[in-house]
Design a protein around this motif. Structure first.
Motif, short mmCIF file in Angstrom:
data_model
loop_
_atom_site.label_atom_id
_atom_site.label_comp_id
_atom_site.label_asym_id
_atom_site.label_seq_id
_atom_site.Cartn_x
_atom_site.Cartn_y
_atom_site.Cartn_z
N ALA A 99 64.72 26.89 40.87
CA ALA A 99 64.11 28.10 40.31
C ALA A 99 63.17 28.74 41.33
CB ALA A 99 63.35 27.76 39.03
N ARG A 100 63.44 29.99 41.68
CA ARG A 100 62.58 30.70 42.64
C ARG A 100 61.48 31.46 41.92
NH1 ARG A 100 63.00 32.91 47.95
NH2 ARG A 100 60.86 33.51 48.42
N GLY A 101 61.75 31.91 40.73
CA GLY A 101 60.81 32.74 40.02
C GLY A 101 59.78 31.95 39.24
N GLY A 102 59.03 32.64 38.42
CA GLY A 102 57.92 32.02 37.71
C GLY A 102 58.15 31.80 36.24
N GLY A 103 59.40 31.77 35.81
CA GLY A 103 59.69 31.55 34.40
C GLY A 103 59.42 30.12 33.98
N SER A 104 59.52 29.89 32.67
CA SER A 104 59.28 28.55 32.15
C SER A 104 60.32 27.57 32.67
CB SER A 104 59.33 28.58 30.62
OG SER A 104 59.32 27.26 30.12
N TYR A 105 59.87 26.43 33.12
CA TYR A 105 60.77 25.42 33.66
C TYR A 105 61.67 24.81 32.60
CZ TYR A 105 57.64 25.49 37.73
OH TYR A 105 56.89 25.87 38.81
N TYR A 106 61.35 25.05 31.32
CA TYR A 106 62.06 24.37 30.24
C TYR A 106 63.38 25.06 29.88
CZ TYR A 106 57.71 21.82 29.53
OH TYR A 106 56.61 21.01 29.71
N TYR A 107 63.60 26.25 30.40
CA TYR A 107 64.76 27.04 29.98
C TYR A 107 65.75 27.26 31.12
CZ TYR A 107 61.68 27.89 26.06
OH TYR A 107 60.84 27.72 24.99
N THR A 108 67.03 27.16 30.80
CA THR A 108 68.07 27.31 31.82
C THR A 108 68.02 28.68 32.49
OG1 THR A 108 69.66 28.03 30.14
CG2 THR A 108 69.62 25.68 30.67
N VAL A 109 67.61 29.69 31.77
CA VAL A 109 67.62 31.05 32.32
C VAL A 109 66.62 31.23 33.46
CG1 VAL A 109 68.47 32.14 30.20
CG2 VAL A 109 65.99 31.88 30.58
N SER A 110 65.69 30.31 33.60
CA SER A 110 64.69 30.41 34.66
C SER A 110 65.22 29.94 36.01
CB SER A 110 63.46 29.59 34.29
OG SER A 110 62.86 30.08 33.11
N TYR A 111 66.39 29.35 36.02
CA TYR A 111 66.92 28.74 37.23
C TYR A 111 67.99 29.61 37.87
CZ TYR A 111 64.25 24.69 35.86
OH TYR A 111 63.21 23.86 35.53
N ASP A 112 67.95 29.66 39.20
CA ASP A 112 68.84 30.55 39.94
C ASP A 112 70.09 29.84 40.47
OD1 ASP A 112 65.70 31.36 40.96
OD2 ASP A 112 66.98 32.94 40.09
#
Length: 124
Positions: A99-112
């Motif tokens: 994950a490059r961004g700052g989204g929640s680590y708990y959700y798949t959408v946060s990962y690139d």
């Protein structure tokens, strides 16, 4: 672009241990938070653990706290998941993700970026 390759899965018995590794390509590994997810047959992919870019913070699914440990070695571009006291309900394909961004680590959408997964099977 980051390529992730997991390894270390296998068939073990209830109570055994495994260590999963995820090797990342590229020179920017330390710019990514890393996570481990798992997906059992017929179920959605779920969060297992995550670690911040420099390893200072870690996060765990409640059911693996005290049994699993996530760590990273930025010099080796690798993230690990040490799994102890494995239980049959831990059986799943395990994926690492970046994950490059700052989204929640708990959700798949946060990962690139995602690896191809490695199978972990725990027999009772």
């Amino acid at each position: 672009q980051v390529q992730l390759v997991e390894s270390g899965g296998g068939l073990v018995q209830d109570g055994d241990s495994l260590r999963l590794s995820c090797a990342a390509s590229g020179r920017t590994f330390s710019l990514y938070a890393m996570g481990w997810f798992r997906q059992a047959p017929g179920k959605e992919r779920e969060f297992v653990a995550a670690i911040s870019r420099l390893g200072g913070s870690t996060y765990y699914k409640d059911s693996v706290k005290g049994r699993f440990t996530i760590s990273r070695d930025n010099a080796k571009n690798t993230v690990y998941l040490q799994m102890n006291s494995l239980q049959p309900e831990d059986t799943a394909v395990y994926y690492c993700a970046a994950a490059r961004g700052g989204g929640s680590y708990y959700y798949t959408v946060s990962y690139d970026y995602w690896g191809q997964g490695t199978q972990v099977t725990v027999s009772s």
